[in-house]
Design an enzyme around this catalytic site. Structure first.
Site, mmCIF file in Angstrom:
data_model
loop_
_atom_site.group_PDB
_atom_site.id
_atom_site.type_symbol
_atom_site.label_atom_id
_atom_site.label_comp_id
_atom_site.label_asym_id
_atom_site.label_seq_id
_atom_site.Cartn_x
_atom_site.Cartn_y
_atom_site.Cartn_z
ATOM 1 N N LYS A 103 10.032 -6.484 2.062
ATOM 2 C CA LYS A 103 9.053 -5.517 2.579
ATOM 3 C C LYS A 103 9.613 -4.644 3.695
ATOM 4 O O LYS A 103 9.260 -3.470 3.823
ATOM 5 C CB LYS A 103 7.806 -6.251 3.082
ATOM 6 N N GLU A 125 -2.131 -1.775 5.134
ATOM 7 C CA GLU A 125 -2.980 -2.784 4.512
ATOM 8 C C GLU A 125 -2.098 -3.984 4.211
ATOM 9 O O GLU A 125 -0.889 -3.845 4.055
ATOM 10 C CB GLU A 125 -3.596 -2.245 3.210
ATOM 11 N N SER A 392 12.777 -12.156 -3.775
ATOM 12 C CA SER A 392 12.174 -11.128 -2.919
ATOM 13 C C SER A 392 11.694 -11.630 -1.573
ATOM 14 O O SER A 392 11.583 -10.855 -0.633
ATOM 15 C CB SER A 392 11.022 -10.465 -3.667
#
Lengths: 410, 277
Positions: A103, A125, A392
């Protein structure tokens, strides 16, 4: 990690979409209220300029190297490979990034954009809280005010991440409307943006939303695929035969896949959250079992009922628990360039344990979906083939969830 | 001539300001919605904006969100919304009806089927909040072919060039969003609204109505004096929230719609002031 890995530079590629109006074939576009049209058009214009500016990418690369800790390793999972009895399995270790997931590649890039645009306030968000933490982190790093919208359900389910965001100085807003989960958090962030559009930058966490978000988030995540390509050539002397990544909104998957799209010999598998099974309806797999519609600024595959209402989704992994998916994935599905499949909660849980025990790497539950599918895939391929799984994110955030599901007390 | 065009031309000839209430179809249930629509007309509505319930109303504030949630709790769909209009038309062929909502329910129904049904039940115009002109080509063409108006929004953030382009595709009336924010927010900056309306007047002859933040007779008069009419949504939906399910009580309908009656009086008062001066 070899020296030439630090040579992997970021930037944009000219492979494909979106077109000048922000569409990937019939998908994508700008479906927002009039108040926000000017804001997304301004963003598209500024991003177009900056994405041609080497100095911008140099600043971004410097942040990735010194702050995030890139490049991330490509790791040969020897014991997992042996257990599956087929193709060699390699893990792209995005879990080793600062904040523990892919991220941050995106939040760093967008926070730099916000700074270039002179915005002093950022909003985001979040579902599981990973994107919220990554946003709060870069806000702290760059001295920006940060507000994170999070469904009230998720605030309860993900208490450690809520506290982490608060420690980083972010204001966490619990969203009580609708189903009180990620999609409602996104609605609320859009409302905030419309209200505070002059000084606010909205950091969307995935490759969805109105144009130019699907494009710019992809561009920031493509560092994953570029590094993987260089590392494969160096370690294997050739490209991998298959790539596997989990798909919620789809940012880690597009980051891995995109630099390989023109390499026709590389097969790609996007693994959605099959929840309790696609046949039960309790899942979060719009590409596998949904249909095209319009939500959150773009046209894409959605989980929607016959009347056009967005359906509530289910996944053991909060990060995949979203009824839509990035429009580029919708397009790649129709073009049949990427295979979209699903793994159930149960399969993901088994894969979670397997990787933990065999490799000493605790994967995020989101990532565990990719591992589950890749293990089957590896078993069906010959030992001279190579698979790369995008690892990830790390699973530390999920240990309470796993313990609860399995009836263990911490 | 479209029904909306007839309504706005008659109003302009009479010097009457347009009063356009918004309510959510099926809030709190379809029987109440039907009763409310007729009562709104009795209290002075010229056109009714009927909200299509949608699970993710990202441009709406908390009051309308809750109205939508009440409608969805009763299972009200786009198909039900269309049926509601057909019921309404059995008794009222004069009042304009504009469907307002988000694109997904229309997209899932299919543009062709939606436009055919909308025409059949007597809808006059459509306003899709999350469908700017650049994304509306196909639906707009189908609506146009069926002689239905497509209404678009202009916001304080809309550039002059863009506003001009919007006025060229918009028909029926132009909806000016009075503030940066969501429905039901507080409207404070009257001067910038006045300036924007004056600028829009240079671009178009379409009737211009103002919505967002108008909640009582005072704000109705203030915004009505700047424009050709006003839209009241949240202030009405807030009163509908007090209604209970079940038997439709006529006096409760009257009470819920009083905010519209008061706005009508305030708007008509503007006209009398003008006549007197």
């Amino acid at each position: 990690m070899s020296e030439n890995m630090s040579e992997v530079k970021t930037g944009t590629t000219g492979f494909d979409g979106p077109d000048a109006t922000g569409h990937f074939g019939p998908y994508g576009g700008i479906f927002v209220g009039e108040t926000l049209v000017a804001a997304v058009e301004e963003l598209a214009l500024i991003y177009q300029e900056l994405s041609n500016d080497e100095a911008f990418w140099a600043e971004y690369d410097s942040e990735l190297k010194h702050y995030v800790g890139r490049p991330s390793p490509l790791y040969f999972a020897e014991r997992l490979t042996a257990a599956c009895g087929g193709a060699n399995i390699y893990l792209k270790r995005e879990d080793l990034n600062h904040t523990g997931a892919h991220k941050v590649n995106n939040t760093i890039g967008q926070a730099l954009l916000a700074k270039h645009m002179g915005k002093t306030r950022i909003i985001a968000e979040t579902g599981a809280g990973q994107h919220g933490v990554a946003s709060a982190t870069v806000a702290a790093r760059l001295g920006l005010e940060c507000h994170v919208y999070m469904g009230a359900e998720d605030v309860v389910r993900q208490a450690p991440n809520v506290y982490r965001m608060k420690l980083l100085g972010a204001n966490v807003v619990a969203v009580e409307s609708g189903s009180r989960t990620l999609k409602d958090a996104m609605n609320e962030a859009l409302r905030d943006w419309a209200t505070n559009v002059d000084d606010t930058y909205y950091i969307i966490g995935t490759v969805a939303g109105p144009h130019p978000y699907p494009q710019l988030v992809r561009d920031f995540q493509c560092i994953i695929g570029r590094e993987t390509k260089a590392q494969s050539l160096e370690m294997l002397g050739k490209l991998p035969d298959a790539l596997v990544a989990c798909v919620g909104g789809g940012s880690n998957a597009i980051g891995l896949f995109h630099p390989f799209l023109e390499d026709k010999q590389v097969a790609m598998f996007g693994v959605e959250a099959g929840g309790k099974g696609l046949e039960t309806g309790a899942h979060a797999a719009p590409l596998s079992a949904g249909k095209p519609g319009v939500l959150h600024g773009n046209r894409t595959y959605l989980m929607t009922d016959e009347g056009g209402q967005i359906q509530e989704t289910h996944s053991v992994s909060a990060g995949l628990d979203y009824p839509g998916v990035g429009p580029e994935h919708a397009w790649l599905k129709d073009l049949q360039r990427v295979n979209y499949v699903a793994a159930t909660d149960e399969e993901a849980m088994q894969a979670f344990h397997k990787l933990t025990r065999l490799e000493g790497i605790i994967p995020a539950l989101e990532t565990s979906h990719a591992i589950a599918y890749a293990m089957d895939l590896a078993g069906s391929m010959s030992p001279d083939k190579n698979i790369v799984i995008n690892l990830s994110g790390r699973g530390d955030k999920d240990i309470e969830t796993v313990a609860r599901i399995e009836g263990n007390k911490l | 001539m479209s029904r909306i065009k007839a309504i706005t031309e008659t109003a302009a000839a009479q010097g009457r300001k347009l009063l356009i209430p918004y309510l959510v179809a099926g809030d709190p249930d379809l029987a109440h919605s039907l009763g409310l629509m007729h009562e709104l007309v009795r209290q002075g509505a010229d056109i009714i904006e009927l909200g299509i319930p949608f699970s993710d109303p990202a441009s709406d504030g908390p009051v309308i969100q809750r109205g939508v949630e009440r409608a969805l709790a009763g299972g009200t769909s786009l198909a039900d919304t269309l049926k509601l209009v057909s019921q309404f038309r059995k008794q009222d062929s004069q009042t304009g009806i504009v469907l307002m909502g988000y694109l997904n329910p229309i997209e899932i129904m299919g543009y062709g089927q939606f436009v055919a049904a909308a025409t059949e039940v007597g809808i006059d115009g459509v306003l899709v909040v999350d469908m700017p002109p650049a994304e509306s080509t196909e639906l707009h063409q189908k609506l146009h072919d069926a002689d239905l108006d497509t209404i678009y929004l202009v916001a304080p953030t809309t550039s002059a060039i863009r506003a001009k382009a919007i006025t060229e595709v918009c028909s029926g009336y132009l909806y000016y969003v009075s503030l940066k924010g969501v429905t039901g927010a507080a409207l404070t900056d009257h001067e910038s609204v006045a300036n924007s309306i004056n600028e829009l007047r240079q671009l178009t002859d379409l009737p211009i109505v103002i919505g967002f933040g108008i909640k009582d007779a005072v704000s109705a008069a203030a915004m009505g004096s700047l424009s050709d009419g006003i839209i009241i949504g949240s202030a009405l939906v807030e009163r509908i929230a007090d209604m209970s399910l079940g038997t439709v009580d006529a006096s409760a309908l009257v009470r819920s719609c009083e905010v519209i009656g008061a706005a009508r009086a305030a708007l008509d008062g503007l006209q009398e002031d003008k006549a007197a001066s």
